[in-house]
Write an enzyme that holds these catalytic residues in place. Structure first.
Site, PDB file in Angstrom:
ATOM      1  N   ARG A  73       0.864  -1.181   0.000  1.00 37.14           N
ATOM      2  CA  ARG A  73       0.000   0.000   0.000  1.00 37.14           C
ATOM      3  C   ARG A  73       0.900   1.230   0.000  1.00 37.14           C
ATOM      4  O   ARG A  73       1.487   1.560   1.027  1.00 37.14           O
ATOM      5  CB  ARG A  73      -0.866  -0.033   1.264  1.00 37.14           C
ATOM      6  CG  ARG A  73      -2.037   0.921   1.283  1.00 37.14           C
ATOM      7  CD  ARG A  73      -2.622   1.021   2.692  1.00 37.14           C
ATOM      8  NE  ARG A  73      -1.802   1.892   3.513  1.00 37.14           N
ATOM      9  CZ  ARG A  73      -1.731   1.831   4.839  1.00 37.14           C
ATOM     10  NH1 ARG A  73      -2.420   0.952   5.516  1.00 37.14           N
ATOM     11  NH2 ARG A  73      -0.954   2.672   5.508  1.00 37.14           N
ATOM     12  N   HIS A 113      -3.639   4.583   4.603  1.00 37.60           N
ATOM     13  CA  HIS A 113      -4.789   3.676   4.579  1.00 37.60           C
ATOM     14  C   HIS A 113      -5.969   4.349   3.879  1.00 37.60           C
ATOM     15  O   HIS A 113      -6.575   3.781   2.978  1.00 37.60           O
ATOM     16  CB  HIS A 113      -5.165   3.279   6.004  1.00 37.60           C
ATOM     17  CG  HIS A 113      -6.477   2.576   6.086  1.00 37.60           C
ATOM     18  ND1 HIS A 113      -6.690   1.361   5.487  1.00 37.60           N
ATOM     19  CD2 HIS A 113      -7.663   2.939   6.631  1.00 37.60           C
ATOM     20  CE1 HIS A 113      -7.948   0.997   5.679  1.00 37.60           C
ATOM     21  NE2 HIS A 113      -8.550   1.941   6.368  1.00 37.60           N
ATOM     22  N   TYR A 148       3.204   5.072  12.183  1.00 34.76           N
ATOM     23  CA  TYR A 148       3.460   3.648  12.458  1.00 34.76           C
ATOM     24  C   TYR A 148       4.377   2.957  11.453  1.00 34.76           C
ATOM     25  O   TYR A 148       4.771   1.819  11.664  1.00 34.76           O
ATOM     26  CB  TYR A 148       2.119   2.899  12.542  1.00 34.76           C
ATOM     27  CG  TYR A 148       1.210   3.096  11.341  1.00 34.76           C
ATOM     28  CD1 TYR A 148       1.424   2.380  10.162  1.00 34.76           C
ATOM     29  CD2 TYR A 148       0.146   4.000  11.373  1.00 34.76           C
ATOM     30  CE1 TYR A 148       0.601   2.566   9.062  1.00 34.76           C
ATOM     31  CE2 TYR A 148      -0.679   4.195  10.275  1.00 34.76           C
ATOM     32  CZ  TYR A 148      -0.445   3.476   9.123  1.00 34.76           C
ATOM     33  OH  TYR A 148      -1.253   3.653   8.038  1.00 34.76           O
TER      34      TYR A 148
HETATM   35  C1  TPP Z   1     -15.324  -5.777  10.414  1.00 32.53           C
HETATM   36  C2  TPP Z   1     -14.527  -4.548  10.349  1.00 32.53           C
HETATM   37  N1  TPP Z   1     -13.691  -4.268  11.367  1.00 32.53           N
HETATM   38  C3  TPP Z   1     -12.956  -3.134  11.357  1.00 32.53           C
HETATM   39  C4  TPP Z   1     -13.027  -2.260  10.317  1.00 32.53           C
HETATM   40  C5  TPP Z   1     -12.207  -0.964  10.314  1.00 32.53           C
HETATM   41  N2  TPP Z   1     -11.167  -1.042   9.282  1.00 32.53           N
HETATM   42  C6  TPP Z   1     -11.377  -0.528   8.051  1.00 32.53           C
HETATM   43  S1  TPP Z   1     -10.144  -0.900   7.001  1.00 32.53           S
HETATM   44  C7  TPP Z   1      -9.272  -1.732   8.173  1.00 32.53           C
HETATM   45  C8  TPP Z   1      -7.987  -2.402   7.788  1.00 32.53           C
HETATM   46  C9  TPP Z   1      -8.154  -3.356   6.638  1.00 32.53           C
HETATM   47  O1  TPP Z   1      -6.955  -3.953   6.283  1.00 32.53           O
HETATM   48  P1  TPP Z   1      -6.852  -4.973   5.075  1.00 32.53           P
HETATM   49  O2  TPP Z   1      -7.943  -5.973   5.146  1.00 32.53           O
HETATM   50  O3  TPP Z   1      -5.466  -5.478   5.054  1.00 32.53           O
HETATM   51  O4  TPP Z   1      -7.155  -4.084   3.786  1.00 32.53           O
HETATM   52  P2  TPP Z   1      -6.343  -2.827   3.250  1.00 32.53           P
HETATM   53  O5  TPP Z   1      -6.939  -1.623   3.904  1.00 32.53           O
HETATM   54  O6  TPP Z   1      -4.917  -3.027   3.575  1.00 32.53           O
HETATM   55  O7  TPP Z   1      -6.598  -2.798   1.785  1.00 32.53           O
HETATM   56  C10 TPP Z   1      -9.959  -1.699   9.393  1.00 32.53           C
HETATM   57  C11 TPP Z   1      -9.484  -2.274  10.646  1.00 32.53           C
HETATM   58  C12 TPP Z   1     -13.923  -2.586   9.272  1.00 32.53           C
HETATM   59  N3  TPP Z   1     -14.080  -1.775   8.210  1.00 32.53           N
HETATM   60  N4  TPP Z   1     -14.638  -3.731   9.307  1.00 32.53           N
END
Ligand code: TPP
Ligand code: MG
Lengths: 325, 372
Positions: free
Chosen positions: B259, B263, B272
């Site tokens: 990425r 985020h 971080y």
């Molecule tokens: C069930 C749930 N828990 C927490 C969140 C909050 N949240 C949004 S994105 C994220 C991180 C997601 O990481 P990843 O699955 O690796 O996808 P990336 O953002 O790296 O594409 C979190 C914790 C959420 N959207 N859904």
């Protein structure tokens, strides 16, 4: 102090006070939480007590149950309350019931913190007001601070409580709500409502972010309509301060209950039913509800008219006072 | 099929192009040059869209945006190996800007989504793309359901579900993958391993040696593929698709990428992430990599790049202008809760319309609330 600063400050104090308090959840350690509620805890208390978990709400709450049974005092965070659904089987089926199903052997002194509430154009499932869902889980306490001082006093009480508490923080108020917070020990008992404003004509009953909406409405009612409205902040839905509700309604004879959740079977309905049972003969008019509609929380372009605002509360108050509109 | 998934080890990262794009290190996928050029154009478009949504958010015109920068090849490459007429794609939230293969409606709908318009959830039929998923991993069981349905109906498609390294920790992933193995359903589980889940690094997410390795426990193959290598993505997804439609069952594909942005527009990775980590990925840019390869073969050039960027900007501007021009009735949140609203909803809607000074009758067929 802002409300989120008060949360952060209280977590520091409680972790200092009791070495058994643990904080864990998604992005709470290194990042200090996506709203900085847990900022600085990792540096101060170390990685054994402040832990970034894998992305799985079910296991966050489930492990809290086990840790609590071994004498720890977990304060897990659910990043947004809408993701408590992923942990609902652990919250409703397990956390709420461990004392009961172990016939009193194990308690669950767990405080689950989660932000919720609308008005900030978040993506889906970040805004939903789910408080009534948890009220329907006997064994859980449900606490919703509206001010920074209460955030401190209620969070400290929640953490020290022998039973599990859903501690639901107003997302929109994290930085907008700002008031004086006592520096040292400050405990607000669970189950004591707060008469934020006294009034003689109508009682506005609210919790969390809607307390501010009710206050604004009370100011408008006084300034523009000559109506004296009291505002009662329930602070905790379980336990519920029935006495304070009854006393306020007996004094004014009229009430409006304000909440963000969908109307049907929301907690406002419980308040109205309680008033009908306990203070019916003091009522001068039917109790009114102002709240969300029976729809999923809307997308950004549509949320403006979903969340209650002061104008809606004013209109409802005038209606119960028999003053047109 | 050019690649044997059973033999591709879950521990090594499959790649076709060398990291700088200067050489082929494995057999390229068996696809027409035009299709590879289309993937290149799609990646360019995604990168341009990325910049545009970012600045629209900064200007307060669009909502929180989750950038795709660095991950374009994962999505555009995978999509190139899928069949938009028969396959389903289930995105998480970063993917839509690179799913043009499933039709121009995908980007147009995504613009509405970023605008906060209810029609942003509605990739219009027959586009076989599920709505953007915010509740992490929740779309994974849906993919299995779609795949199961296609098999029951005797249809030839697969369901390809994207989810992050973070999302892979949810029970929904394990439950769906396990059941998919039992059913032998035509699902491609595409885990986008971009190193981070907001501030949570891989080692806090799993102690497994790879995400692909988890497939062993479900009883189907897992492959690691270089997600910054569009050709490798095409190869692996094509092989997994072929396997699925011929009754071979699911595959877990771990696309290893990074990425490059925050985020979301609300995040600050400086809190971080060590800057060296991102810097280490700069030389592995998926767009530069395919571009060098295509230029070496006379299929791309500076002029074509400029042309692709201009086309992309025009497409995105058109999509955004349309989204900004699209009105919505303020009571549209009552639409599509049920096929028929409940009596109480009817009363609530009338109350809202009266309060807003609107005609009490919302009319019929307000549809998606697009004002159309
Ligand atoms: C069930 C749930 N828990 C927490 C969140 C909050 N949240 C949004 S994105 C994220 C991180 C997601 O990481 P990843 O699955 O690796 O996808 P990336 O953002 O790296 O594409 C979190 C914790 C959420 N959207 N859904
Ligand atoms: Mg990730």
């Amino acid at each position: 102090m802002t409300l989120v600063e008060a949360i952060n400050h209280t977590l520091h104090q409680e972790m200092e006070r009791d070495g058994k308090v643990l904080v864990f959840g998604q992005d709470v350690a290194r990042n200090g939480g996506v709203f900085r509620a847990t900022d600085g805890l990792l540096d101060r208390f170390g990685g054994r007590r402040v832990v970034d978990t894998p992305l799985a709400e079910g296991v966050i709450i489930g492990t809290a149950v086990g840790l609590a049974a071994e004498g720890f005092v977990p304060v897990p965070e659910i990043q947004f309350l809408g993701f408590a659904w992923q942990a609902f089987h652990q919250i409703a089926g397990q956390l709420a019931r461990l004392r009961y199903r172990s016939d009193g052997r194990f308690g669950c002194p767990v405080t689950v913190r989660a932000p919720f509430g609308g008005g900030v154009r978040t993506p889906e499932l970040h805004s939903e007001a789910l408080e009534a869902q948890f009220v329907q889980c006997p064994g859980l306490k449900v606490v919703l601070p509206a001010s920074a001082a209460d955030a401190k006093g209620l969070l400290a009480s929640a953490i020290r409580d022998p039973d599990p508490v859903m501690f639901l923080e107003p997302l929109k108020g994290y930085r907008l709500v700002k008031d004086d917070v006592p520096e040292g020990e400050h405990l607000v008992p669970l189950g004591k409502a707060n008469a934020v404003r006294t009034g003689d004509d109508v009682t506005l009953i609210a919790w969390s972010a809607q307390v501010e909406v009710a206050r604004k409405a009370a100011a408008v009612l006084a300034a523009e309509h000559g109506v004296s409205a009291g505002v009662l902040d329930l602070r905790t839905l379980v336990p519920l301060d029935i006495e304070a509700i009854v006393a306020a309604v007996e004094h004014t004879g009229r009430a409006v209950v304000v909440s963000e959740a969908p109307q049907s079977a929301g907690f406002a309905a419980e308040v109205v039913a309680t008033i009908c049972e306990e203070a019916f003969y003091s009522l001068e008019a039917p109790v009114a509800r102002v709240g969300g509609y029976d729809v999923p929380y809307p997308v950004g372009m549509l949320e403006e008219h979903y969340v209650p605002d002061a104008a809606r509360v004013v209109a409802a108050a005038l209606r119960v006072c028999g003053e047109g509109a | 099929m050019s690649l044997d998934l059973e033999l591709a080890a879950a521990e090594t990262v499959y790649r076709v192009l060398s990291e700088d794009g200067s050489a082929l290190v494995a057999e390229p996928p068996d696809v027409r040059d035009d299709d590879v050029v289309a993937v290149m154009a799609e990646m360019v478009k995604a990168r341009v869209a990325n910049g545009r949504f970012f600045s629209l958010q900064r200007q307060g015109r669009a909502g929180t945006y989750a950038p795709i920068e660095g991950q374009e090849a994962v999505v555009a490459g995978a999509a190139a190996a899928l069949d938009p007429a028969h396959d389903w794609v289930l995105p998480q939230y970063r993917e839509p800007v690179a799913l043009g293969r499933f039709g121009p409606e995908v980007l147009r709908t995504y613009a509405l989504y970023q605008r906060g318009h209810p029609a942003g959830g509605h990739f219009p039929a027959p586009v076989r793309v599920f709505p953007v998923q915010i509740s992490l991993a929740a779309q994974i069981p849906h993919a299995l359901g779609l795949a199961w349905a296609m098999r029951l109906k005797g249809e030839p498609g697969v369901a390809c579900v994207f989810f992050g390294d973070g999302a892979s920790s949810e029970g929904d992933f394990y439950e769906a993958a396990n059941f998919a193995g039992v059913l032998g359903a035509p699902v491609l589980f595409l885990c986008v391993n971009n190193g981070w889940a907001i501030s949570t690094p891989l080692h806090s997410q799993t102690a497994a040696t790879s995400f692909a390795a988890k497939a062993a426990a479900f009883g189907f193959p897992g492959v690691r593929v270089d997600g910054n290598d569009a050709l490798a993505m095409i190869s692996v997804v094509a092989a997994a698709r072929e396997r699925a439609v011929t009754g071979g069952g699911p595959t877990l594909i771990e696309a290893v990428t990074f990425r490059m942005g925050p985020h979301t527009t609300a995040d600050d990775p400086k809190r971080y992430q060590a800057p060296e980590e991102r810097a280490g990925w700069e030389g592995r840019d998926p767009i530069l990599r395919l571009r060098r390869h295509l230029e070496g073969r006379g299929l791309w050039s500076a002029e074509r790049q400029a042309e692709a960027e201009a086309l992309a900007a025009a497409e995105i501007d058109a999509a955004w202008d349309r989204a900004e021009a699209m009105t919505v009735s303020p009571d549209a949140f009552f639409d599509h809760v049920y096929a028929e609203p409940t009596p109480r909803m009817v009363t609530q809607r009338a109350e809202l319309r009266a309060r807003l000074g609107l005609d009490p009758d919302p009319g019929t067929g307000t549809g998606t609330g697009t004002g159309a």
